[in-house]
Each structure stands twice: as C-alpha cells, then as structure tokens.
Design a protein around this motif. Structure first.
Motif, short mmCIF file in Angstrom:
data_model
loop_
_atom_site.label_atom_id
_atom_site.label_comp_id
_atom_site.label_asym_id
_atom_site.label_seq_id
_atom_site.Cartn_x
_atom_site.Cartn_y
_atom_site.Cartn_z
N PHE A 336 -1.51 8.29 -16.22
CA PHE A 336 -0.81 8.54 -17.14
C PHE A 336 0.63 8.77 -16.48
CE2 PHE A 336 -4.59 10.24 -19.36
CZ PHE A 336 -4.50 9.71 -20.60
N GLN A 337 1.86 8.38 -17.44
CA GLN A 337 3.22 8.50 -16.89
C GLN A 337 3.94 9.04 -18.16
OE1 GLN A 337 4.26 4.18 -17.23
NE2 GLN A 337 1.87 3.84 -17.24
N GLY A 338 5.38 8.91 -17.74
CA GLY A 338 6.31 9.76 -18.81
C GLY A 338 6.54 11.12 -18.62
N ASP A 339 7.20 11.76 -19.48
CA ASP A 339 7.57 13.22 -19.61
C ASP A 339 7.66 13.70 -21.03
OD1 ASP A 339 10.18 12.52 -20.59
OD2 ASP A 339 11.04 12.72 -18.96
N ASN A 340 8.09 14.98 -20.91
CA ASN A 340 7.87 15.79 -22.30
C ASN A 340 9.06 15.28 -23.34
OD1 ASN A 340 10.20 16.97 -21.43
ND2 ASN A 340 9.30 18.75 -21.09
N ARG A 341 9.77 14.38 -23.05
CA ARG A 341 10.71 13.71 -23.96
C ARG A 341 9.86 12.59 -24.88
NH1 ARG A 341 15.43 11.54 -20.48
NH2 ARG A 341 13.69 10.49 -19.66
N CYS A 342 8.72 12.29 -24.47
CA CYS A 342 8.17 11.12 -25.29
C CYS A 342 7.72 11.79 -26.66
CB CYS A 342 6.66 10.77 -24.66
SG CYS A 342 6.80 9.94 -23.18
N PHE A 343 7.50 11.03 -27.67
CA PHE A 343 6.82 11.65 -28.96
C PHE A 343 6.40 10.60 -29.70
CE2 PHE A 343 11.43 10.86 -29.74
CZ PHE A 343 11.24 9.85 -30.87
N LEU A 344 5.35 10.90 -30.70
CA LEU A 344 4.79 9.94 -31.62
C LEU A 344 5.62 10.27 -32.81
CD1 LEU A 344 1.06 10.27 -30.76
CD2 LEU A 344 2.65 8.55 -30.17
N PHE A 345 5.59 9.00 -33.69
CA PHE A 345 6.16 9.24 -35.15
C PHE A 345 5.34 8.43 -36.24
CE2 PHE A 345 8.10 5.78 -32.94
CZ PHE A 345 8.21 4.73 -33.93
N SER A 346 5.74 8.68 -37.41
CA SER A 346 5.39 7.90 -38.45
C SER A 346 6.31 7.28 -39.36
CB SER A 346 4.26 8.85 -39.47
OG SER A 346 4.19 8.63 -40.75
N VAL A 347 6.31 6.17 -39.88
CA VAL A 347 7.44 5.82 -40.77
C VAL A 347 6.96 5.53 -42.11
CG1 VAL A 347 8.82 3.85 -41.20
CG2 VAL A 347 8.68 4.84 -38.87
N PHE A 348 5.73 5.09 -42.39
CA PHE A 348 5.18 4.92 -43.77
C PHE A 348 3.58 5.37 -43.64
CE2 PHE A 348 3.31 2.38 -47.08
CZ PHE A 348 4.11 3.02 -48.32
N PRO A 349 3.09 6.01 -44.86
CA PRO A 349 3.64 6.59 -45.89
C PRO A 349 4.58 7.50 -45.79
CG PRO A 349 1.55 7.15 -45.81
CD PRO A 349 1.65 6.37 -44.69
N SER A 350 4.55 8.34 -44.71
CA SER A 350 5.63 9.32 -44.56
C SER A 350 6.31 9.40 -43.33
CB SER A 350 5.00 10.90 -44.67
OG SER A 350 4.04 10.82 -43.50
N LEU A 351 7.53 9.98 -43.32
CA LEU A 351 8.36 9.84 -42.07
C LEU A 351 8.38 11.07 -41.46
CD1 LEU A 351 10.60 8.24 -40.48
CD2 LEU A 351 12.49 9.21 -42.15
N ALA A 352 8.04 11.11 -40.10
CA ALA A 352 7.90 12.36 -39.36
C ALA A 352 8.06 11.97 -37.86
CB ALA A 352 6.69 13.01 -39.57
N VAL A 353 8.38 12.83 -36.98
CA VAL A 353 8.52 13.13 -35.50
C VAL A 353 7.52 14.15 -35.08
CG1 VAL A 353 9.72 13.20 -33.52
CG2 VAL A 353 10.64 11.65 -35.28
N TYR A 354 6.65 13.83 -34.03
CA TYR A 354 5.69 14.73 -33.37
C TYR A 354 6.12 15.07 -31.91
CZ TYR A 354 3.28 13.64 -37.78
OH TYR A 354 3.18 13.52 -39.19
N THR A 355 6.48 16.04 -31.51
CA THR A 355 6.98 16.13 -30.05
C THR A 355 5.93 16.90 -29.38
OG1 THR A 355 8.01 18.19 -30.79
CG2 THR A 355 9.29 16.33 -30.86
N CYS A 356 6.02 16.93 -28.01
CA CYS A 356 5.05 17.58 -27.07
C CYS A 356 4.61 18.86 -27.32
CB CYS A 356 5.74 17.33 -25.65
SG CYS A 356 5.77 15.47 -25.46
#
Length: 478
Positions: A336-356
C-alpha cells in the motif's frame, strides 16, 4: 439625527472598499441608474439616482448584445434585486421601495462581498424568499440550485472556465442538482436533526439555522461573491479578488482537440477540487482516458506511474460515476502507498467526498504481473475487498463496503458490488513532478526501465508506441 445615522452607516460600509473598488462600484451604479452622476446632484433629491429591476434586466442586454446571451440568468437577477431592495436604510419607515438607492446598493455590495455571516444572512434570506419569516427547505433548494447554475453560467459567459467548457464536460444540469443536494445535506435544525429528501422540502427553517448553514458551508458565500463580481463586472480585476476564481476552477490541460467529453461536470470539478490540498488546486492535466488510449491496464499504468498526485474517475455500465484522489505518485509495487490526504468520492447519482478514518493506512495500491499478490489498482479497504478496485484484467472492478469502507468510511460507490467498467480517466493535479516532464518530451516509458520491463513482462512491450503522446503538449491550453 436619523439622516446622520443613515450617512454614518453608509460611510462605514463605503470605507470597507479600497479607493479603486469604490470607483468600480460608483461606475457600476451610474451605469445601472442611467446617469453620469452630475445631473442628479444639480436638482437635489428630486433627481436622486436609483436602480430598478428593469434597469438590472436591461443592463444584461446592454452588456451582452454582442453575444445575444446574458451574463446572469433571469431568476438570479430577480434574487439579487430582492436582496438589494431588502437593505433597510435607517429611518425609512415607508416600507421597501421598488427602486434601489445608492446607499442600498453600496451596503448590499459591502455585506455580501466584505461582510461576515451575520451581515450576509438578512440579504440571503430575502434572496431565498421575498417575504419575511422562516423559509421552507424547497425554497432553499431552489435558491441553491439557482446560485450554482448562475455560477456555471457566468463563468462560462466570461470565459473563466480555464480550458473546461460546457462541451468537453458532462451535462452541468445534473451536476447542479447533485452539488445543491450535497450543500443542503449540511442544513441542520436547532436540535441537530438533519432532514433529507421529501422531508427536507417541507421542513421550515428560521434565520438562525440558515445563518449557521451559510457560516459552515463556505461555498454559498464564495459562489455569491463570484456571481456578483463576474455578473456585474465589479471588483473582479484586482489581484486579491481574482484568487476566488483561480482556486474555484482548476486550469484544464490535455483535453483540447480530442473530441473527448470528460466524466466530470463543472459543479463536480469545483466541489472535488475544493477538497484537494491547496497547492494542487490550480491545475488538472489529463493523463489517461480509456476512450483515447484504449482499454488496457498496461496502457493505464504507462500513463499514470510517477506522475505525482492524481484523480482517478470511472463510470460503470449502470451509469454510476465515482473515483478517488491519490496523494502520491502511483508506483507499481505489492505494498500500500499514499497518505491520509487520499479520499474516495462519488459524482453520480450523488456528489460526495469520503475522507480517511484513520482505521488503517490502505490508501492506494497498484500492482501488475505478480503471481502471489492481487494485480490491479485499488483504494481503501483490503485485498479482495477494496472501496474501489480496477482489476488488471481491464474492464472488471468492485466496490465492496458493507457497511462502509474501513479506510474512507465510503459506501458502495458502484451500482453493483462487482461492476463492469464503461470509461475511465486519470487526471494529474497540481504541477507534474520534474522527472515526469522529460526533456525532448519523451514518454516516461522511454526512460523508466521498470515500467518498460513491466510491459515487456506482460507481452505488451511496444504496443503503446504511437498511442502515447508527449506530456506538456498543450501547455498553452486555456
């Protein structure tokens, strides 16, 4: 004394503007009131300059006769007029006039462009509803959608979309609704309850709740700022005022001339960009598109490895659009790589950001050609149970999150847990790392033996020749 109180308030508001800003606002008011300023002074109050709704509407026609388009949609012009009209000048007890006085115009501009949430709220309440008192969720929704639609419209009209446009992005109308829903999800009643859906539409909200919402959701003030400045062409040219737009919409590179329509729409670009680290918000550059570069995992790796922080976005065959932000360069390795600034998101059907969540450090993963470890691109969760996974057998993926992804607290992002990929894009954000912009504009595959060996190992060694385009080719893209 009343007159003194009125002029003191007016002078206090006027003093918030720098001299060049004051002259900007004077010029705007003179244009709207249809006079140069001298005529009114000669005859005292009888000729006092005012602005009417008709003048605001006509102003749009004057500005845009050459374009046959208007900088602001009709309903936003009416809302702004209602906001100006609501400014209460001390001692005027005759009720609101249909005409806007200079003092009202200046106080309106001062409160919305320079004020705090407390100063903005009375005007915003009148922009939401012409009548005083609490407002329904449905009215707030209509205001929010109008505001976002006006923002997209005015930025497009003023050619301030920085290389994006309404032709190279997906339909903005669904993005407007999705972003409005996302901002409205922050509306909380005094008891902390958070009505949603049909319940939200019928719930009544008083001024203190909406003031709290405007305070906690900075986009409302920012969008209003840009709509007023760009719509009326006031206070938009000063260096510190131009920052709003720069950070609002990132410059777009790499899409020009390709006939490509991005999976992003303008409202989702604005929203996702606001969640990126500040130093990465100024530019997005297209690294990979399955529609341009083909549906191949080795092509994907070849275009995204060692290119700095990236946004991955994909669409499944059911039309769901979602993705993730990778805070570090992608590397092909079984860890695994990266750090806690990474996030997942949804654009459609809804718009949202999911953080660590901090539960684990399984931020991002990219592997290829290994016998023992999973091969593919993943973010969040764990092996065989990722929040977002694209298999190296390109075209298959999964989003497993029952009940939620451990790393990002995200729900299932795709329509079905195991999905089939319809399209995918990867955008580098911020400036490309120096080692990615190669002298002579060669591809990274030409100088990265590891990436080249990886492709040779999978029997795809030089298939990418002719498909790769040099980096930085359209740095003049605007």
């Amino acid at each position: 004394k009343m007159g003194n109180a009125e002029s003191n308030t007016y002078q206090n508001h006027l003093s918030r503007f720098l001299p060049e800003e004051q002259s900007d606002i004077d010029r705007m008011f003179d244009t709207l009131s249809g006079s140069s300023g001298a005529a009114g002074a000669k005859n005292g109050k009888a000729m006092k300059k005012t602005v009417t709704l008709a003048a605001l509407q006509a102003r749009k026609t004057i500005i845009s006769a050459a374009y046959m388009r208007e900088p602001l949609p009709e309903q936003m012009t009416v809302r702004l007029y209602n906001g100006m009209k609501s400014v209460d000048l001390t001692g005027k007890s005759s009720g609101p006039s249909e005409q806007i006085a200079k003092e009202q115009f200046v106080i309106f501009m001062s409160n919305l462009l320079k004020g705090n949430a407390d100063e903005k709220i009375t005007i915003i309440m009148r922009m939401i509803s012409k009548t005083e008192g609490p407002v329904k969720g449905k009215q707030i929704q209509e205001f929010t959608e109008d505001l976002i639609m006006s923002l997209v419209h005015v930025l497009s009209f003023r050619k301030e979309l920085q290389g994006w446009n309404l032709e190279n992005t997906r339909d903005a109308a669904s993005g407007v609704k999705a972003l409005a829903s996302q901002l409205l999800s922050e509306l909380k009643l005094a008891d902390g309850k958070n009505p949603v859906g049909p319940q939200l539409m019928e719930t009544t909200f008083d001024q203190s709740v909406i003031e709290d919402w405007v305070y906690r959701v900075p986009q409302i003030s920012t969008f209003l700022n840009v709509v007023i400045r760009q719509g009326f062409r006031v206070l938009y040219s000063l260096p510190d005022q131009a920052k709003d737009v720069v950070n609002l919409v990132p410059a777009c590179k790499g899409i020009r001339g390709r006939g490509l329509v991005s999976l992003f729409d303008i409202p989702s670009i604005i929203y996702i960009n606001s969640h990126l680290p500040a130093e990465l918000q100024h530019k997005w550059q297209l690294l990979f598109s399955s529609r341009v570069h083909g549906e191949s995992f080795s092509q994907l790796c070849g275009h995204i490895v060692n290119k700095g922080p990236c946004i991955v976005i994909l669409k499944d065959l059911d039309g769901y659009i979602f993705g993730g932000f990778a805070s570090h360069s992608w590397e092909v390795k079984p860890q695994f790589q990266g750090d806690n600034r990474c996030f997942l998101f949804s654009v459609f059907p809804s718009l949202a950001v999911y953080t660590c969540t901090g539960y684990n450090d399984h931020y991002m993963y990219l592997n290829h050609g290994q016998q023992t470890m999973p091969n593919g691109l993943g973010m969040g969760g764990q092996h065989d149970y990722f929040g977002l996974w694209i298999d190296s057998d390109y075209g298959k993926g999964h989003s497993k999150a029952k009940p939620r992804c451990t790393t990002y607290n995200s729900p299932q992002l795709s329509a079905k847990e195991n999905f089939t990929l319809d399209a995918m894009e990867v955008w580098a954000v911020g400036d490309l790392p120096e080692n990615a912009v190669i002298k002579g504009k060669k591809s990274i595959l030409d100088v990265d033996p590891e990436a080249q060996a990886l492709l040779e190992m999978t029997g795809k060694s030089r298939q990418s020749d002719g498909l790769r385009e040099p980096l930085g080719d359209d740095d003049d893209d605007n």
